[in-house]
Each structure stands twice: as C-alpha cells, then as structure tokens.
Scaffold this motif. Structure first.
Motif, mmCIF file in Angstrom:
data_model
loop_
_atom_site.group_PDB
_atom_site.id
_atom_site.type_symbol
_atom_site.label_atom_id
_atom_site.label_comp_id
_atom_site.label_asym_id
_atom_site.label_seq_id
_atom_site.Cartn_x
_atom_site.Cartn_y
_atom_site.Cartn_z
ATOM 1 N N ILE A 54 0.844 -1.086 0.231
ATOM 2 C CA ILE A 54 -0.108 0.028 -0.105
ATOM 3 C C ILE A 54 0.953 1.167 0.099
ATOM 4 C CG2 ILE A 54 -1.815 1.311 1.290
ATOM 5 C CD1 ILE A 54 -2.579 -1.383 2.489
ATOM 6 N N ILE A 55 0.660 2.186 -0.926
ATOM 7 C CA ILE A 55 1.357 3.387 -1.052
ATOM 8 C C ILE A 55 0.432 4.515 -1.158
ATOM 9 C CG2 ILE A 55 2.982 4.911 -2.201
ATOM 10 C CD1 ILE A 55 4.550 2.458 -2.890
ATOM 11 N N ARG A 56 0.280 5.288 -0.388
ATOM 12 C CA ARG A 56 -0.859 6.754 -0.380
ATOM 13 C C ARG A 56 -2.154 5.988 -0.601
ATOM 14 N NH1 ARG A 56 2.151 11.320 -3.441
ATOM 15 N NH2 ARG A 56 4.071 11.535 -2.010
ATOM 16 N N HIS A 57 -2.465 4.917 0.498
ATOM 17 C CA HIS A 57 -3.932 4.545 0.378
ATOM 18 C C HIS A 57 -4.218 3.794 -0.960
ATOM 19 C CE1 HIS A 57 -4.472 6.472 4.136
ATOM 20 N NE2 HIS A 57 -4.013 7.570 3.689
ATOM 21 N N PRO A 91 -8.113 1.315 -4.224
ATOM 22 C CA PRO A 91 -7.989 1.968 -2.780
ATOM 23 C C PRO A 91 -7.916 0.776 -1.876
ATOM 24 C CG PRO A 91 -9.617 2.629 -4.199
ATOM 25 C CD PRO A 91 -9.105 1.436 -5.095
ATOM 26 N N LYS A 92 -7.149 1.179 -0.598
ATOM 27 C CA LYS A 92 -7.006 0.400 0.419
ATOM 28 C C LYS A 92 -6.446 1.358 1.660
ATOM 29 C CE LYS A 92 -6.833 -3.767 2.328
ATOM 30 N NZ LYS A 92 -8.123 -4.411 2.553
ATOM 31 N N ARG A 93 -7.058 1.379 2.604
ATOM 32 C CA ARG A 93 -6.792 2.234 3.729
ATOM 33 C C ARG A 93 -5.490 1.421 4.396
ATOM 34 N NH1 ARG A 93 -11.282 2.948 8.131
ATOM 35 N NH2 ARG A 93 -9.839 4.526 8.786
ATOM 36 N N PRO A 121 -1.292 8.095 -8.142
ATOM 37 C CA PRO A 121 -2.233 7.573 -7.165
ATOM 38 C C PRO A 121 -3.207 8.371 -6.823
ATOM 39 C CG PRO A 121 -0.182 6.978 -6.174
ATOM 40 C CD PRO A 121 0.210 7.744 -7.492
ATOM 41 N N HIS A 122 -2.886 9.919 -6.599
ATOM 42 C CA HIS A 122 -4.131 10.812 -6.434
ATOM 43 C C HIS A 122 -5.076 10.929 -7.763
ATOM 44 C CE1 HIS A 122 -1.180 13.122 -8.846
ATOM 45 N NE2 HIS A 122 -2.446 13.840 -9.219
ATOM 46 N N LEU A 123 -4.529 10.813 -8.815
ATOM 47 C CA LEU A 123 -5.377 10.871 -10.044
ATOM 48 C C LEU A 123 -6.292 9.475 -10.326
ATOM 49 C CD1 LEU A 123 -6.149 12.236 -12.535
ATOM 50 C CD2 LEU A 123 -4.412 11.157 -13.895
ATOM 51 N N TYR A 124 -5.737 8.487 -9.850
ATOM 52 C CA TYR A 124 -6.467 7.072 -9.964
ATOM 53 C C TYR A 124 -7.475 7.285 -9.052
ATOM 54 C CZ TYR A 124 -7.878 2.317 -9.606
ATOM 55 O OH TYR A 124 -8.741 1.288 -9.610
ATOM 56 N N ARG A 125 -7.299 7.793 -7.782
ATOM 57 C CA ARG A 125 -8.231 8.074 -6.543
ATOM 58 C C ARG A 125 -9.354 8.549 -7.067
ATOM 59 N NH1 ARG A 125 -4.111 7.750 -3.172
ATOM 60 N NH2 ARG A 125 -4.090 10.030 -3.030
ATOM 61 N N GLU A 126 -9.281 9.971 -7.845
ATOM 62 C CA GLU A 126 -10.262 10.853 -8.204
ATOM 63 C C GLU A 126 -11.266 10.368 -9.273
ATOM 64 O OE1 GLU A 126 -8.811 14.774 -9.138
ATOM 65 O OE2 GLU A 126 -7.551 14.707 -7.347
ATOM 66 N N ALA A 128 -11.394 6.800 -9.885
ATOM 67 C CA ALA A 128 -12.098 5.797 -9.121
ATOM 68 C C ALA A 128 -13.581 6.450 -8.340
ATOM 69 C CB ALA A 128 -11.226 5.068 -8.283
ATOM 70 N N GLN A 129 -13.401 7.650 -7.714
ATOM 71 C CA GLN A 129 -14.454 8.173 -7.159
ATOM 72 C C GLN A 129 -15.503 8.538 -7.883
ATOM 73 O OE1 GLN A 129 -12.633 11.126 -4.767
ATOM 74 N NE2 GLN A 129 -11.898 9.723 -3.020
#
Length: 133
Positions: A54-57, A91-93, A121-126, A128-129
């Motif tokens: 896990i890196i940056r959630h 995503p993983k806490r 990672p930040h772009l992927y999270r956005e 995915a949301q």
C-alpha cells in the motif's frame, strides 16, 4: 481452495518506482525479506500467495510469498521473491502491520496494456471516485 494474500504499507515509499528500487536494493539471491513481529495464524495458507504493498492508500504492487523464517531476535521474516509485480491500483486504507487479503479481493496484474497502473495514485483515486475506472 482460493489463495490467501497479505497487505502491508510500504513505509517511506512515496511511489511505485521507489518501492521497486527498495526491493531491488534488498535483493539477496532472488529473495527479499520483510520483518514482522507476529507469525500469521494462517501462515500455511499464505505460502504461494502475494504480499501486496500500500502506497498513499492504494495497492500498487506485489511480490510472491515463499516462506516464513524465525529470526534470533524473536521476530519473523516474510521471505518473498524479489520480483515486484505492478497491479491495477486499488484503494486500500493504510494500517499497521499486515492484513489478510482474500483472492477475490486482490487486484489484477497491471500487465494488460491498459496503462491504468501508470496513473499517479491521486489521479487514480479521483477517477475511481467518479466511477470512471
């Protein structure tokens, strides 16, 4: 029987390339060791499974678990293949220590040519949301 996996936070690694560099630096004859304090109760089920990082959630990569070895200081080494495999970011806490990961919940390999694993990672999270990936 489905394979069991583990997750672990890659402490101090800001991104996938730094994790890859760390594993390459720790390579000892094709194996790499990660130290933990406690032996997993399901250790026998984890042999042949993967240790996901896990890196940056976000789950970003994994290595295959070969065995568990006791150390003289009372800790335990998780001995893995020193070949990091990129996975589709998932995503993983973050958590302390390690956690089990069922085979059905494990991310797929990123070697499908889609390029999704190369996203920051930040772009992927956005994305995915927004349910775009």
């Amino acid at each position: 029987m489905p394979q069991l996996h583990m997750t672990r936070v890659a402490v101090g690694c800001p991104d996938y390339p730094s994790l890859a560099a760390r594993i390459a630096a720790w390579d000892e004859g094709g194996e790499v060791r990660f130290t933990t304090r406690m032996r997993p109760k399901r250790a026998d089920e984890l042999i042949g499974g993967k240790l996901h990082f896990i890196i940056r959630h976000t789950l970003v990569g994994r290595v295959e678990i070969l065995r568990f070895e006791d150390r003289t200081d009372g800790r335990l080494d998780i001995v893995c293949v020193a070949k990091l495999e990129r996975v589709h970011p998932q995503p993983k806490r973050a958590h302390q220590g390690w956690r089990y990961l069922a085979d059905a919940d494990a991310p797929a390999s990123a070697e499908d040519g889609s390029g999704v694993a190369d996203l920051p990672p930040h772009l992927y999270r956005e994305l995915a949301q927004l349910s775009l990936i």
